[in-house]
Design an enzyme around this catalytic site. Structure first.
Site, mmCIF file in Angstrom:
data_model
loop_
_atom_site.group_PDB
_atom_site.id
_atom_site.type_symbol
_atom_site.label_atom_id
_atom_site.label_comp_id
_atom_site.label_asym_id
_atom_site.label_seq_id
_atom_site.Cartn_x
_atom_site.Cartn_y
_atom_site.Cartn_z
ATOM 1 N N TRP A 323 0.838 -1.203 0.000
ATOM 2 C CA TRP A 323 0.000 0.000 0.000
ATOM 3 C C TRP A 323 0.869 1.248 0.000
ATOM 4 C CZ3 TRP A 323 -0.296 3.990 3.601
ATOM 5 C CH2 TRP A 323 -1.347 4.888 3.435
ATOM 6 N N HIS A 324 2.013 1.187 0.698
ATOM 7 C CA HIS A 324 2.858 2.362 0.783
ATOM 8 C C HIS A 324 3.536 2.688 -0.544
ATOM 9 C CE1 HIS A 324 2.447 1.947 5.172
ATOM 10 N NE2 HIS A 324 2.841 3.191 5.217
ATOM 11 N N GLY A 325 3.787 1.703 -1.358
ATOM 12 C CA GLY A 325 4.439 1.994 -2.617
ATOM 13 C C GLY A 325 4.549 0.774 -3.505
#
Length: 477
Positions: A323-325
């Site tokens: 989700w972060h990257g």
């Protein structure tokens, strides 16, 4: 439109005045806030206002359809359709290039070509945040925890500009009741300005200083730096990302408070944690709770035996990392945290299985054991930040290798750098109520004294900060 800019200060002043003038006219207030939020989002890229509008219409229609389902089976199907639609949009913009590039590299290793074209897709700022808010809305309707909001209320909720592009992740059942009663509450001006000032100091002074003095230079070319520089660049990034992200959410919470809304806290002294489990109760708390309630528990949580509990923890953290990257370095970061959470749970289970003479008396741990746990936790987090910050696995592995083999001179490790890093960690061990007490003192001052104090703080922040304003780290997510 960045928070620490004159452009945003003018924008927010206009919005705040409009909010005060329209307080007694709720429909006009909502329309004004919606227009302001779209203007704020359009300042990044006007094309994606249509994406935000489309997400609003889609989730409102699906929320009504889910609420109107006659039986549980049909309701669950509609919830799955709504979640799939949100994830499809997020997947296209954020993960298409990542998965196609990964597939291309995999097929190339066996002499095959990828059937999918590699496209340059612009990532809409904040898409992960408003998508997660939309998912929580439709899922909570399916769980019968909330009812569909009026269209204008849901549109304001999804687009509300203080938290739109980088959180905190506010749930509909936290926001919508306040929207209905906002004219009945007094605004805590002292807390709001205290949060905004603290957030500006963290971002403009602390985060920018660490980025420009050591972090960016070392991470750009770790092979050219010694082990002490890499060590303190890692510590520095731990301080930078905390100051940057918590600074942003402080400003967001403060701005929302001036507009009549109380947002949930997003950080609670995370670098005082003595375990990774505790760290995730203190770091990005709105995301942690979201992952728990909408991913870990639906996967089965800890209700299906030990092995599946470990599986669910790992899946939750792997997906949280992704989700972060859209990069394998983020997957590695999630895997590190997931693996350590599983280890901590296994050790806790082993301790619980040991016989004790009096199970009701919890043993008091000596200070040195508490300190050891803190040190281990802090350094596990810091190793994770290497993968989080590194542009590639090669950069991350070079950093880790140089930590062992690269001992030598360290011109970037200056006393001010060490002092700032130590200060960021040390301040988190201060009493939790200290900030609230200072805000109370500020609120007790006369308006003139408050104005002078704020002006002096802003002048000091401007003088101490570097020229220009770097984008917030979490805007890329």
């Amino acid at each position: 439109m960045l928070f620490p800019t004159i452009q945003y200060a003018i924008f927010f002043t206009v919005v705040l005045v409009a909010s005060w003038l329209l307080t007694s006219r709720p429909v006009r207030w909502k329309l004004a806030m919606l227009a302001a939020s779209y203007v704020f989002y359009a300042a990044w890229d006007a094309r994606f206002v249509l994406l935000l509008l489309g997400a609003t219409v889609f989730n409102q229609v699906m929320g009504v359809a889910i609420h109107g389902a006659e039986d549980g089976v049909r309701r669950r199907r509609r919830v799955r359709l709504a979640v799939a639609g949100n994830l499809a949009i997020l997947g296209w913009f954020k993960y298409y290039g990542f998965f196609v590039a990964s597939l291309k590299n995999l097929l190339a290793s066996v002499g095959l070509d990828s059937p999918f074209p590699l496209l340059e897709i612009v990532l809409p700022v904040g898409i992960s945040f408003f998508t997660f808010q939309a998912i929580s809305y439709v899922v909570d309707i399916g769980r019968r925890r909330i009812e569909p909001a009026p269209p204008i209320d849901f549109a304001v909720y999804l687009a509300f500009f203080p938290q739109l592009v980088a959180g905190p992740i506010v749930r509909a059942r936290e926001f919508l009741p306040q929207l209905a009663t906002r004219d009945d509450r007094r605004i805590d001006v002292g807390r709001a300005f205290g949060l905004i000032t603290a957030g500006l100091f963290k971002k403009v002074v602390v985060a920018s200083y660490l980025a420009t003095t050591i972090v960016d230079e070392v991470f750009a070319n770790p092979a050219a730096h010694s082990a002490p520089e890499i060590l303190f660049a890692t510590y520095g990034y731990a301080g930078q990302i905390y100051a940057d992200f918590s600074g942003y959410t402080d400003i967001a919470i403060g701005c929302a408070l001036l507009l009549g809304f109380t947002f949930p806290d997003n950080f609670d002294r995370p670098y005082t944690a003595r375990s990774i489990t505790e760290f995730w109760r203190r770091w990005h708390m709105t995301l942690s709770r979201w992952l728990r309630d909408y991913l870990y528990i639906p996967l089965g949580g800890n209700r299906q035996g030990r092995v599946r509990t470990y599986r669910n923890l790992m899946l939750t953290m792997l997906l949280g990392g992704l989700w972060h990257g859209a990069a394998w370095t983020f997957v590695a970061w999630g895997a590190l945290h997931g693996g350590w959470l599983c280890l901590e749970r296994w050790l806790a289970e082993r301790r619980a299985e040991r016989p004790t003479s009096d199970p009701e008396l919890a043993p008091v741990e000596p200070w040195w054991l508490e300190t050891r746990r803190w040190l281990v936790t802090f350094h596990v987090v810091c190793v994770g930040w290497i993968f989080f910050r590194a542009e590639s696995f090669e950069t991350a592995t070079t950093m880790l290798t140089r930590l062992v083999t690269g001992w030598g001179a360290a011109p970037l490790v200056t006393p001010p750098v060490v002092a700032v890093i130590a200060g960021i960690v040390a301040v988190q061990f201060l009493p939790r109520d200290l900030g609230a007490a200072l805000q109370e003192r500020f609120a007790g001052l006369s308006p003139a004294a408050q104005g002078v104090a704020l002006a002096m703080a802003l002048v000091a922040i401007d003088a101490l900060g570097p020229p220009g304003v770097a984008p917030f780290i979490y805007f890329q997510f």
